[in-house]
Motif scaffolding. Structure first.
Motif, PDB file in Angstrom:
ATOM      1  N   SER A 336       0.547  -1.631  -0.609  1.00  0.00           N
ATOM      2  CA  SER A 336       0.108  -0.079   0.812  1.00  0.00           C
ATOM      3  C   SER A 336       1.052   1.289   0.291  1.00  0.00           C
ATOM      4  N   THR A 337       1.660   1.302   0.729  1.00  0.00           N
ATOM      5  CA  THR A 337       3.063   1.985   0.700  1.00  0.00           C
ATOM      6  C   THR A 337       3.364   2.056  -0.633  1.00  0.00           C
ATOM      7  N   VAL A 338       3.908   1.940  -1.326  1.00  0.00           N
ATOM      8  CA  VAL A 338       4.295   1.789  -2.301  1.00  0.00           C
ATOM      9  C   VAL A 338       3.245   1.928  -3.583  1.00  0.00           C
ATOM     10  N   GLU A 339       2.411   1.935  -3.540  1.00  0.00           N
ATOM     11  CA  GLU A 339       1.551   1.978  -4.023  1.00  0.00           C
ATOM     12  C   GLU A 339       1.290   3.864  -4.164  1.00  0.00           C
ATOM     13  N   VAL A 340       0.587   4.578  -2.247  1.00  0.00           N
ATOM     14  CA  VAL A 340       0.408   5.292  -2.779  1.00  0.00           C
ATOM     15  C   VAL A 340       1.420   6.509  -3.990  1.00  0.00           C
ATOM     16  N   ALA A 341       3.027   6.210  -2.676  1.00  0.00           N
ATOM     17  CA  ALA A 341       3.664   7.222  -3.183  1.00  0.00           C
ATOM     18  C   ALA A 341       4.289   6.648  -4.729  1.00  0.00           C
ATOM     19  N   ALA A 342       3.498   5.630  -5.821  1.00  0.00           N
ATOM     20  CA  ALA A 342       4.096   5.526  -6.888  1.00  0.00           C
ATOM     21  C   ALA A 342       2.034   7.328  -8.013  1.00  0.00           C
ATOM     22  N   ASN A 343       1.367   6.112  -6.757  1.00  0.00           N
ATOM     23  CA  ASN A 343       0.567   7.366  -7.318  1.00  0.00           C
ATOM     24  C   ASN A 343       0.831   9.239  -7.009  1.00  0.00           C
ATOM     25  N   ASN A 344       1.733   9.362  -6.660  1.00  0.00           N
ATOM     26  CA  ASN A 344       1.634  10.696  -6.258  1.00  0.00           C
ATOM     27  C   ASN A 344       3.764  10.960  -6.423  1.00  0.00           C
ATOM     28  N   ALA A 345       4.136  10.349  -7.135  1.00  0.00           N
ATOM     29  CA  ALA A 345       5.636  10.734  -7.336  1.00  0.00           C
ATOM     30  C   ALA A 345       5.529  12.354  -7.548  1.00  0.00           C
ATOM     31  N   GLY A 346       4.946  12.665  -8.645  1.00  0.00           N
ATOM     32  CA  GLY A 346       5.210  13.893  -8.366  1.00  0.00           C
ATOM     33  C   GLY A 346       4.695  15.140  -7.914  1.00  0.00           C
ATOM     34  N   LYS A 347       3.647  14.948  -7.085  1.00  0.00           N
ATOM     35  CA  LYS A 347       3.470  15.230  -5.488  1.00  0.00           C
ATOM     36  C   LYS A 347       5.172  14.869  -4.599  1.00  0.00           C
ATOM     37  N   LEU A 348       5.908  14.093  -4.569  1.00  0.00           N
ATOM     38  CA  LEU A 348       6.458  13.989  -3.490  1.00  0.00           C
ATOM     39  C   LEU A 348       7.621  14.977  -4.089  1.00  0.00           C
ATOM     40  N   ASN A 349       8.067  14.804  -4.955  1.00  0.00           N
ATOM     41  CA  ASN A 349       9.245  15.292  -5.257  1.00  0.00           C
ATOM     42  C   ASN A 349       9.407  16.636  -5.507  1.00  0.00           C
ATOM     43  N   THR A 350       7.908  17.462  -5.874  1.00  0.00           N
ATOM     44  CA  THR A 350       7.998  18.641  -5.714  1.00  0.00           C
ATOM     45  C   THR A 350       7.864  19.040  -3.935  1.00  0.00           C
ATOM     46  N   GLU A 351       7.275  18.080  -3.424  1.00  0.00           N
ATOM     47  CA  GLU A 351       7.805  19.021  -1.573  1.00  0.00           C
ATOM     48  C   GLU A 351       9.114  18.652  -1.250  1.00  0.00           C
ATOM     49  N   PHE A 352       9.142  17.087  -1.681  1.00  0.00           N
ATOM     50  CA  PHE A 352      10.608  17.496  -1.132  1.00  0.00           C
ATOM     51  C   PHE A 352      12.243  18.034  -1.657  1.00  0.00           C
ATOM     52  N   LYS A 353      11.745  18.463  -3.069  1.00  0.00           N
ATOM     53  CA  LYS A 353      12.617  19.488  -3.239  1.00  0.00           C
ATOM     54  C   LYS A 353      12.366  20.916  -2.451  1.00  0.00           C
ATOM     55  N   LYS A 354      10.511  21.411  -1.898  1.00  0.00           N
ATOM     56  CA  LYS A 354      10.151  22.578  -1.100  1.00  0.00           C
ATOM     57  C   LYS A 354      10.980  22.787   0.516  1.00  0.00           C
ATOM     58  N   PHE A 355      10.968  21.048   0.930  1.00  0.00           N
ATOM     59  CA  PHE A 355      11.703  20.851   2.201  1.00  0.00           C
ATOM     60  C   PHE A 355      13.126  21.366   2.316  1.00  0.00           C
ATOM     61  N   TYR A 356      13.766  21.545   0.663  1.00  0.00           N
ATOM     62  CA  TYR A 356      15.629  21.637   1.327  1.00  0.00           C
ATOM     63  C   TYR A 356      15.797  22.879   0.958  1.00  0.00           C
ATOM     64  N   GLN A 357      14.699  24.198   0.752  1.00  0.00           N
ATOM     65  CA  GLN A 357      14.617  25.771   1.581  1.00  0.00           C
ATOM     66  C   GLN A 357      15.454  25.634   1.999  1.00  0.00           C
ATOM     67  N   ARG A 358      15.712  26.838   1.696  1.00  0.00           N
ATOM     68  CA  ARG A 358      16.366  27.640   2.937  1.00  0.00           C
ATOM     69  C   ARG A 358      15.372  27.819   3.913  1.00  0.00           C
ATOM     70  N   LYS A 359      15.777  28.097   4.780  1.00  0.00           N
ATOM     71  CA  LYS A 359      14.187  27.932   6.303  1.00  0.00           C
ATOM     72  C   LYS A 359      14.774  28.994   7.083  1.00  0.00           C
ATOM     73  N   ASN A 360      13.630  29.835   7.760  1.00  0.00           N
ATOM     74  CA  ASN A 360      14.165  30.922   8.465  1.00  0.00           C
ATOM     75  C   ASN A 360      13.826  30.629   9.719  1.00  0.00           C
ATOM     76  N   TYR A 361      14.874  29.237  10.503  1.00  0.00           N
ATOM     77  CA  TYR A 361      15.716  29.639  11.734  1.00  0.00           C
ATOM     78  C   TYR A 361      14.988  30.336  12.297  1.00  0.00           C
TER      79      TYR A 361
END
Length: 817
Positions: A336-361
């Motif tokens: 089920s985990t692999v299924e959800v990831a496969a169905n949301n590959a684009g979203k995962l890649n977009t949000e992963f890139k956002k995670f690594y944007q500079r953060k204002n800690y």
């Protein structure tokens, strides 16, 4: 080609593929779930798949365990993806730099981190089989990385035990022997460490080897497969509070997305499950939190069963829980985990890139000063995590002072370590270095404080500005060829590097003294505990200088000061009774019930992998027959001793100490020898508040209970560094307190202790617990006849990561002659 013909072609292709690949049951020769598969058989199956489906499976051995079992990763994807695997990896990692056009979902599935939670490895074989056959469509835009067994040593310990003791056929009665593992269960690794709590600290060989490959991939999704109690239904995401504040809204929301997909399958089968309870996302060293803090959707899945369940067991409500059931549940959530990831590959890649944007800690830099050995030790840990750091420049930095918990300043020097949050691993830096992690709920699953400046005993400033830095090079001493005519060599006693150096000297027969008083000689000052190696003491050593030179090469950070006289400028001369010979201590440690496996394992690992000094392990089965006169020191690990020491054994123990033995009692072991039973230490008693008489609503009992709990909090304590147990320390120490056990001050020998102010500097401590631990002992020594009893109320070796506590343990071994 029309749609019908295309579907038919794909179906036939899948069917032919399935016919060409053996299922786990076909390969192993027994139905999966009717036996526990030994690790070598699991390896055989994965190697088989890598051979028959080599276009879609790539197998890598990423390391070996302490017992020489292989650690494997299987990369599973479509033929096109496997042929292009390195390009996919490189493109994916560009996302961490804010560039690239990655399109594939990267899913990492980790199985069997706890060896006796053995179902997940069985499930992994069925999961990879179906990914290659009936579920191969998931792999068109997904790379699945599978670690079939993180803890092979623990798994084989359990499976071999179970195969030895199970009934034939297996017995579902929970009282049967096959449902009751012994003291050394299969949960832990070789050194009895919990690998699921070692992701951040990397004390164990398995963790150190795995992190190299994790950093090479940095997956979008990481799942850690576990088991819990027999009577519990299945647990999956979303996790419980507290969530750490750095966790993004997308990471929270995607856990819900995955959980709902799992629920769809569980509902269809009538299986029970729960979410949002017990398993939180806070402590950073788990297999769900560590990936989360590195941008993944990190999750724990928990199946009921673990080491008690065996091949089948009757539950509390009268159902029979079988290994086949457990396999089906983990197999379902894995797919089920692999299924959800496969169905949301684009979203995962977009949000992963956002995670690594500079953060204002809030804090942009952490600046650390201190002993060079401790700085080097921290730098080594950061390097393993691929966290960037540098060397500070001369100047002053202002910010939050860790020692005072107020605004302050710190003078940087060439040895200062600077770590910035403006880097790829910036979120991980914040989590590991933040002075006091924000806690949204006091009901947590693990410790609530771990800040590395406290753990490593370093002066630190958290700055709201980014501090410039230059390349960091670990400091190492430069010892020229030693002069055989030098009167003596002297070195400091400040760190574990010094303790390793001393242990190495003693093992090689070199005699060493220590000074119980500070002294100055030839213009240099030396503190208590400094090591003195004289030519006169070693005149009968057949190769004194050559051996010493060799030991220095093995301990490269040690700097020896050569001196031409034992006549000091101030303090005590080298012939004084205040300068004593350090006796090579012959050490034993108690193992077996009633000691805690984890607490014993920390001691075992400390001697063999950190101090590199011999230790004898005495099991409780035959302890009463051991002649303790053969040993200089005996360690009692924390545990639940009850009445283990009967009157005769206590008498034997007291006689041995009185004749010169050093007894080191840790944590729960102190209760077994306290004032009512043996020695003079006494549990601190606190009067209950008689005005609080109102009954408590049942629903509030857990929250009421935490008032008396300390969930791994850091406290500032006082140190008497004139005491040999505290040599090498300043007058303050930050201790990690794991519970509310408290003991009164000793009449003498209170080396480390809490005063009346018991508010933690980091982490959670309940209001009642704080009252209880006021004016209590942390580490102390009771002189008893010619020997000593060393009390360690707090655990300086906890999980192997509290670096600044380890010298206390070395002092107990070497400085209390």
């Amino acid at each position: 080609m029309n749609r019908f013909l295309l579907c038919t072609t794909l179906f036939i292709s899948t069917l032919l593929t399935a016919q060409n690949i053996k299922s786990p049951s076909e390969f192993l020769g027994y139905e999966l779930g009717t036996e526990f598969t030994r690790h070598y058989e699991v390896v055989d199956y994965y190697e088989y798949l890598a051979k028959v489906a080599k276009d879609r499976v790539q197998l890598t051995e990423y390391g070996q365990t302490n017992e020489r079992r292989p650690l494997l990763l299987a990369y599973v994807s479509s033929a096109a993806n496997i042929s292009n695997l390195e390009t996919i990896r490189e493109e994916h990692l560009k996302s961490t730099e804010g560039s690239g056009n990655a399109s594939k979902a990267i899913v990492w599935l980790s199985y069997n981190v706890h060896g006796n939670e053995s179902v997940s490895t069985e499930a992994s074989m069925q999961t990879i089989y179906e990914l290659l056959t009936s579920k191969s469509s998931y792999l068109e835009n997904t790379v699945v990385i599978m670690d079939p067994c993180i803890n092979p040593d623990g798994r084989d310990r359990y499976s071999n035990w179970y195969n030895q003791y199970k009934n034939t056929p297996h017995q579902i009665d929970p009282n049967s022997k096959e449902h009751h593992e012994g003291w050394w269960s299969g949960r832990s690794n070789h050194y009895m460490f919990d690998l699921n709590r070692d992701w951040a600290w990397l004390t164990q060989a398995e963790s150190q080897q795995r992190i190299k490959f994790y950093n090479k991939w940095m997956p979008h999704v990481h799942v850690d497969f576990h088991e819990q109690g027999v009577n519990n239904p299945y647990y999956f995401a979303p996790a419980a509070e507290p969530y750490h504040e750095v966790i993004t809204n997308f990471q929270r929301d995607f856990q819900v997305t995955i959980g709902k997909n799992h629920a769809k399958y569980f509902d269809a089968n009538g299986w029970f499950y729960f979410t949002k309870e017990i398993f939180d996302l806070f402590y950073p060293s788990y297999g769900d939190t560590y990936p989360t803090y590195n941008g993944a959707i990190g999750m724990t899945y928990e199946q009921g069963g673990s080491g008690r369940a065996g091949l089948g067991i009757t539950t509390r409500i009268g159902d029979t829980l079988t290994l086949k059931d457990r396999i089906a549940h983990h197999h379902t959530t894995g797919l089920s985990t692999v299924e959800v990831a496969a169905n949301n590959a684009g979203k995962l890649n977009t949000e992963f890139k956002k995670f690594y944007q500079r953060k204002n800690y809030k804090y942009k830099s952490y600046v650390l000063n201190g002993d060079s050995d401790k700085i080097n030790a921290l730098a080594k840990l950061l390097s393993h995590h691929e966290i960037e750091f540098g060397k500070g420049n001369n100047g002053t930095v202002k910010g939050f002072n860790y020692k005072t918990k107020t605004s302050g300043s710190l003078k940087m020097n060439e040895n200062s370590l600077v770590v910035s949050t403006n880097q790829k691993k910036g979120t991980m830096v914040k989590v590991l270095f933040e002075p006091n992690a924000k806690l949204s709920d006091s009901l947590t699953y693990d410790i609530t404080a771990w800040s590395l400046p406290y753990a490593y005993g370093l002066d630190a400033i958290a700055s709201t500005t980014e501090i410039s830095k230059t390349k960091f090079e670990p400091t190492s001493a430069q010892n020229s060829n030693l002069n055989k005519d030098t009167y003596a060599y002297v070195t400091d006693w400040n760190s574990m590097e010094d303790a390793r150096f001393l242990g190495n000297l003693l093992k090689k027969g070199i005699k060493v003294r220590t000074s119980y008083s500070p002294f100055t000689l030839e213009g240099k000052s030396f503190k208590r505990g400094s090591l003195i190696i004289t030519k006169a003491d070693n005149q009968n050593h057949k190769d004194f200088i050559g051996t010493l030179q060799k030991v220095l090469q093995e301990n490269s950070s040690i700097h020896l000061t050569s001196v031409e006289t034992g006549f000091v400028d101030s303090g005590k001369d080298f012939g004084s009774s205040s300068v004593q010979m350090i006796k090579p201590s012959k050490v034993a440690v108690l193992s077996g019930a009633p000691t805690s496996t984890l607490r014993f394992g920390e001691i075992w690992h400390f001697f063999e992998q950190q101090l590199h000094y011999p230790v004898t392990i005495l099991d409780t089965d035959y302890f009463k027959n051991v002649d303790l006169d053969n040993y200089d020191a005996l360690i009692l690990p924390g545990g639940w001793y009850g009445d283990f020491f009967n009157e005769d054994q206590l008498k034997k123990l007291k006689e041995w100490v009185s004749n010169g033995g050093n007894l080191i009692a840790m944590g729960g072991a102190i209760k077994a020898i306290d004032g009512e039973k043996g020695f003079s230490i006494k549990m601190k008693k606190v009067e209950k508040d008689s005005t609080d008489t109102n009954p408590m609503p049942h629903e509030n009992w857990q929250r009421e209970r935490v008032k008396n709990a300390i969930t791994g909090a850091i406290f500032k304590v006082k140190v008497d560094n004139t005491h040999p147990l505290a040599y090498g320390y300043d007058q303050e120490y930050f201790t990690l307190k794991l519970g509310n056990d408290a003991y009164d001050y000793l009449e003498n020998g209170n080396a480390v202790y809490l005063e009346s102010n018991t508010k933690p500097v980091s982490g959670f401590a309940g209001s009642d617990a704080q009252k209880k631990i006021g004016k209590s002992l942390v580490f102390g020594v009771e002189s008893y006849g010619s020997g000593n009893v060393i009390y360690m109320v707090d655990n300086p070796l906890f999980r192997g990561f509290w670096e600044n506590g380890k010298l206390f343990f070395a002092n107990a071994l070497f400085m209390l002659n």
